[in-house]
Design a protein around this motif. Structure first.
Motif, PDB file in Angstrom:
ATOM      1  N   ARG A  42       0.547  -0.906   0.103  1.00  0.00           N
ATOM      2  CA  ARG A  42      -0.409  -0.185   0.042  1.00  0.00           C
ATOM      3  C   ARG A  42       0.861   1.120  -0.011  1.00  0.00           C
ATOM      4  NH1 ARG A  42      -2.334   1.126   5.809  1.00  0.00           N
ATOM      5  NH2 ARG A  42      -0.822   0.970   7.143  1.00  0.00           N
ATOM      6  N   MET A  43       0.682   2.012  -0.618  1.00  0.00           N
ATOM      7  CA  MET A  43       1.317   3.739  -0.534  1.00  0.00           C
ATOM      8  C   MET A  43       0.435   4.673   0.777  1.00  0.00           C
ATOM      9  SD  MET A  43       2.056   5.554  -3.826  1.00  0.00           S
ATOM     10  CE  MET A  43       3.487   6.996  -3.168  1.00  0.00           C
ATOM     11  N   LEU A  44       0.728   4.812   1.530  1.00  0.00           N
ATOM     12  CA  LEU A  44      -0.343   6.343   2.404  1.00  0.00           C
ATOM     13  C   LEU A  44       0.592   7.140   2.909  1.00  0.00           C
ATOM     14  CD1 LEU A  44      -0.252   4.204   5.848  1.00  0.00           C
ATOM     15  CD2 LEU A  44       0.842   3.279   3.686  1.00  0.00           C
ATOM     16  N   SER A  45      -0.290   7.881   3.606  1.00  0.00           N
ATOM     17  CA  SER A  45       0.360   9.207   3.927  1.00  0.00           C
ATOM     18  C   SER A  45      -0.282   9.269   5.755  1.00  0.00           C
ATOM     19  CB  SER A  45      -0.167  10.672   2.678  1.00  0.00           C
ATOM     20  OG  SER A  45      -1.595  10.435   3.163  1.00  0.00           O
ATOM     21  N   ILE A  46       0.011   9.419   6.376  1.00  0.00           N
ATOM     22  CA  ILE A  46      -0.391   9.803   7.100  1.00  0.00           C
ATOM     23  C   ILE A  46      -0.445  11.226   8.160  1.00  0.00           C
ATOM     24  CG2 ILE A  46       0.019   9.212   9.920  1.00  0.00           C
ATOM     25  CD1 ILE A  46       1.653   6.770   8.502  1.00  0.00           C
ATOM     26  N   ASN A  47      -1.557  12.207   8.211  1.00  0.00           N
ATOM     27  CA  ASN A  47      -1.974  13.547   8.495  1.00  0.00           C
ATOM     28  C   ASN A  47      -0.985  14.027  10.012  1.00  0.00           C
ATOM     29  OD1 ASN A  47      -3.878  12.929  10.138  1.00  0.00           O
ATOM     30  ND2 ASN A  47      -5.498  13.485   8.762  1.00  0.00           N
ATOM     31  N   VAL A  48      -1.068  15.376  10.328  1.00  0.00           N
ATOM     32  CA  VAL A  48      -1.624  15.091  11.770  1.00  0.00           C
ATOM     33  C   VAL A  48      -1.894  14.840  12.866  1.00  0.00           C
ATOM     34  CG1 VAL A  48       0.135  18.052  10.587  1.00  0.00           C
ATOM     35  CG2 VAL A  48      -2.609  17.660  11.266  1.00  0.00           C
ATOM     36  N   SER A  49      -2.873  14.223  12.614  1.00  0.00           N
ATOM     37  CA  SER A  49      -3.522  13.714  13.436  1.00  0.00           C
ATOM     38  C   SER A  49      -3.830  12.234  13.721  1.00  0.00           C
ATOM     39  CB  SER A  49      -5.252  14.198  13.238  1.00  0.00           C
ATOM     40  OG  SER A  49      -5.460  14.907  13.471  1.00  0.00           O
ATOM     41  N   CYS A  50      -2.508  11.418  12.869  1.00  0.00           N
ATOM     42  CA  CYS A  50      -2.401  10.621  13.053  1.00  0.00           C
ATOM     43  C   CYS A  50      -2.826   9.586  11.918  1.00  0.00           C
ATOM     44  CB  CYS A  50      -1.849   9.884  13.983  1.00  0.00           C
ATOM     45  SG  CYS A  50      -0.234  10.609  14.808  1.00  0.00           S
ATOM     46  N   ARG A  51      -3.556  10.535  11.199  1.00  0.00           N
ATOM     47  CA  ARG A  51      -4.854   9.769  10.924  1.00  0.00           C
ATOM     48  C   ARG A  51      -4.207   8.880   9.209  1.00  0.00           C
ATOM     49  NH1 ARG A  51     -10.887  10.964   8.588  1.00  0.00           N
ATOM     50  NH2 ARG A  51     -11.406   8.969   7.186  1.00  0.00           N
ATOM     51  N   GLU A  52      -4.452   8.145   8.602  1.00  0.00           N
ATOM     52  CA  GLU A  52      -4.323   7.400   7.693  1.00  0.00           C
ATOM     53  C   GLU A  52      -4.918   7.196   6.184  1.00  0.00           C
ATOM     54  OE1 GLU A  52      -2.925   3.240   8.364  1.00  0.00           O
ATOM     55  OE2 GLU A  52      -1.351   3.085   9.220  1.00  0.00           O
ATOM     56  N   TYR A  53      -3.904   7.689   4.986  1.00  0.00           N
ATOM     57  CA  TYR A  53      -5.059   8.238   3.924  1.00  0.00           C
ATOM     58  C   TYR A  53      -4.126   7.008   3.410  1.00  0.00           C
ATOM     59  CZ  TYR A  53      -7.282  11.973   6.501  1.00  0.00           C
ATOM     60  OH  TYR A  53      -8.424  12.032   6.957  1.00  0.00           O
ATOM     61  N   VAL A  54      -4.758   5.890   2.825  1.00  0.00           N
ATOM     62  CA  VAL A  54      -4.574   4.761   1.328  1.00  0.00           C
ATOM     63  C   VAL A  54      -4.800   5.321  -0.261  1.00  0.00           C
ATOM     64  CG1 VAL A  54      -4.187   2.923   0.439  1.00  0.00           C
ATOM     65  CG2 VAL A  54      -4.359   3.100   3.073  1.00  0.00           C
ATOM     66  N   LEU A  55      -3.491   5.740  -0.437  1.00  0.00           N
ATOM     67  CA  LEU A  55      -3.674   5.943  -1.865  1.00  0.00           C
ATOM     68  C   LEU A  55      -4.175   5.327  -2.764  1.00  0.00           C
ATOM     69  CD1 LEU A  55      -2.160   8.682  -0.631  1.00  0.00           C
ATOM     70  CD2 LEU A  55      -1.201   9.203  -2.808  1.00  0.00           C
ATOM     71  N   ALA A  56      -3.031   4.340  -2.975  1.00  0.00           N
ATOM     72  CA  ALA A  56      -3.653   3.220  -3.703  1.00  0.00           C
ATOM     73  C   ALA A  56      -3.028   1.610  -3.191  1.00  0.00           C
ATOM     74  CB  ALA A  56      -2.310   3.592  -4.754  1.00  0.00           C
ATOM     75  N   PHE A  57      -3.674   1.007  -3.517  1.00  0.00           N
ATOM     76  CA  PHE A  57      -2.703  -0.817  -3.004  1.00  0.00           C
ATOM     77  C   PHE A  57      -2.082  -1.003  -4.802  1.00  0.00           C
ATOM     78  CE2 PHE A  57      -6.113  -0.489  -0.284  1.00  0.00           C
ATOM     79  CZ  PHE A  57      -6.513  -0.724   1.010  1.00  0.00           C
ATOM     80  N   ARG A  58      -1.460  -2.131  -4.001  1.00  0.00           N
ATOM     81  CA  ARG A  58      -0.538  -2.872  -5.137  1.00  0.00           C
ATOM     82  C   ARG A  58      -0.521  -4.067  -4.737  1.00  0.00           C
ATOM     83  NH1 ARG A  58      -1.936   0.844  -7.908  1.00  0.00           N
ATOM     84  NH2 ARG A  58      -1.395   2.932  -8.902  1.00  0.00           N
ATOM     85  N   THR A  59      -1.111  -4.747  -5.515  1.00  0.00           N
ATOM     86  CA  THR A  59      -0.978  -6.317  -5.629  1.00  0.00           C
ATOM     87  C   THR A  59       0.144  -7.046  -6.519  1.00  0.00           C
ATOM     88  OG1 THR A  59      -2.902  -7.224  -6.551  1.00  0.00           O
ATOM     89  CG2 THR A  59      -2.688  -6.758  -4.671  1.00  0.00           C
ATOM     90  N   GLU A  60       0.063  -8.669  -7.605  1.00  0.00           N
ATOM     91  CA  GLU A  60       0.943  -8.886  -8.217  1.00  0.00           C
ATOM     92  C   GLU A  60       0.367  -8.169  -9.342  1.00  0.00           C
ATOM     93  OE1 GLU A  60       0.266 -11.989  -5.175  1.00  0.00           O
ATOM     94  OE2 GLU A  60      -1.150 -10.802  -6.038  1.00  0.00           O
ATOM     95  N   ASN A  61       2.107  -8.380 -10.099  1.00  0.00           N
ATOM     96  CA  ASN A  61       1.366  -8.304 -11.588  1.00  0.00           C
ATOM     97  C   ASN A  61       1.366  -6.578 -11.661  1.00  0.00           C
ATOM     98  OD1 ASN A  61       2.596 -10.325 -12.566  1.00  0.00           O
ATOM     99  ND2 ASN A  61       0.438 -10.636 -12.806  1.00  0.00           N
ATOM    100  N   ASN A  62       2.063  -4.971 -10.568  1.00  0.00           N
ATOM    101  CA  ASN A  62       2.117  -4.332 -10.800  1.00  0.00           C
ATOM    102  C   ASN A  62       3.297  -3.254 -10.458  1.00  0.00           C
ATOM    103  OD1 ASN A  62      -1.042  -2.922 -11.176  1.00  0.00           O
ATOM    104  ND2 ASN A  62      -1.566  -5.077  -9.866  1.00  0.00           N
TER     105      ASN A  62
END
Length: 226
Positions: free
Chosen positions: A95-115
């Protein structure tokens, strides 16, 4: 006489070359792992390109690849790092994610096989990344640095065609993702995810899916019950 089971490799030490004994089985095992992972990439290329790869082109590609095995929670990239690589997912999930100042996670994208996965902004501008790239399960990737990626694009027509088509597909995926965030309700985003990526529900936890959809886990739980 040196046993057939061992290979001698020159090792520099205080200006004098000293032999370092390494088991040939270990060397061939490492090569086999690379060959098996590279085969997945070659199949991926053939899916995206009508131009066949020659054996010399495959060898050229192989020489630029490095296999990495990640455990769950291992990072390929962390916030603040400068991204220097592209990674091709052979097995597992990322997964590609960011974490804001409140420590909440936001997932931009998942990548599985063949990506492919990378952090494009950091890679192209050589600036500190704003994101994390994390393995969500035991994962095997092929690592390729940015310069090698461009060299292969220039040297191998099948590679160039694969990248062009894959980048085009990813641009469409990104556009659809932005549209879902802007124009869809939480329930519509969830239904759209099930249509586009039905396997996500089996691969990722409710917490991760909620972070991907931009909602609270409790909200996702209510949507699933309806």
């Amino acid at each position: 006489m040196q046993s057939d089971k061992y290979a001698v490799i020159g090792k520099q030490w205080s200006g004098v070359a000293k032999p370092m004994i390494i088991k040939k089985e270990k060397l061939s095992e490492s090569g086999q792992i690379l060959d098996e992972a590279a085969l997945c990439l070659f199949n991926f290329i053939s899916d995206f390109s009508e131009i066949p790869l020659s054996e010399s082109e495959k060898e050229h590609i192989n020489l630029n690849l490095k296999v990495k095995t990640l455990r769950r929670g291992d990072y390929l990239l962390q916030e603040g790092d400068i991204c220097r690589y592209h990674w091709f997912v052979v097995k597992g999930a990322i997964r590609m994610l960011s974490i804001n100042v409140s420590c909440r996670e936001y997932v931009l994208a998942f990548r599985t096989e063949n990506n492919w996965v990378t952090e494009s902004e950091s890679l192209s501008q050589q600036s500190p990344s704003r994101y994390y790239i994390e393995a969500m399960e035991r994962t095997q990737v092929l690592q390729l640095n940015a310069n090698c990626m461009e060299t292969l694009r220039n040297d191998i027509p099948a590679w160039a065609e694969m990248l062009q088509k894959h980048e085009y597909e990813q641009a469409i995926v990104t556009q659809r993702r932005i549209n879902s965030v802007i124009n869809m309700t939480a329930e519509e985003r969830y239904r759209d995810m099930l249509i586009s990526y039905p396997y996500y529900e089996q691969r990722f936890s409710q917490h991760m899916l909620a972070a991907y959809l931009g909602i609270q886990p409790e909200t996702l739980c209510r949507i699933r019950k309806n």
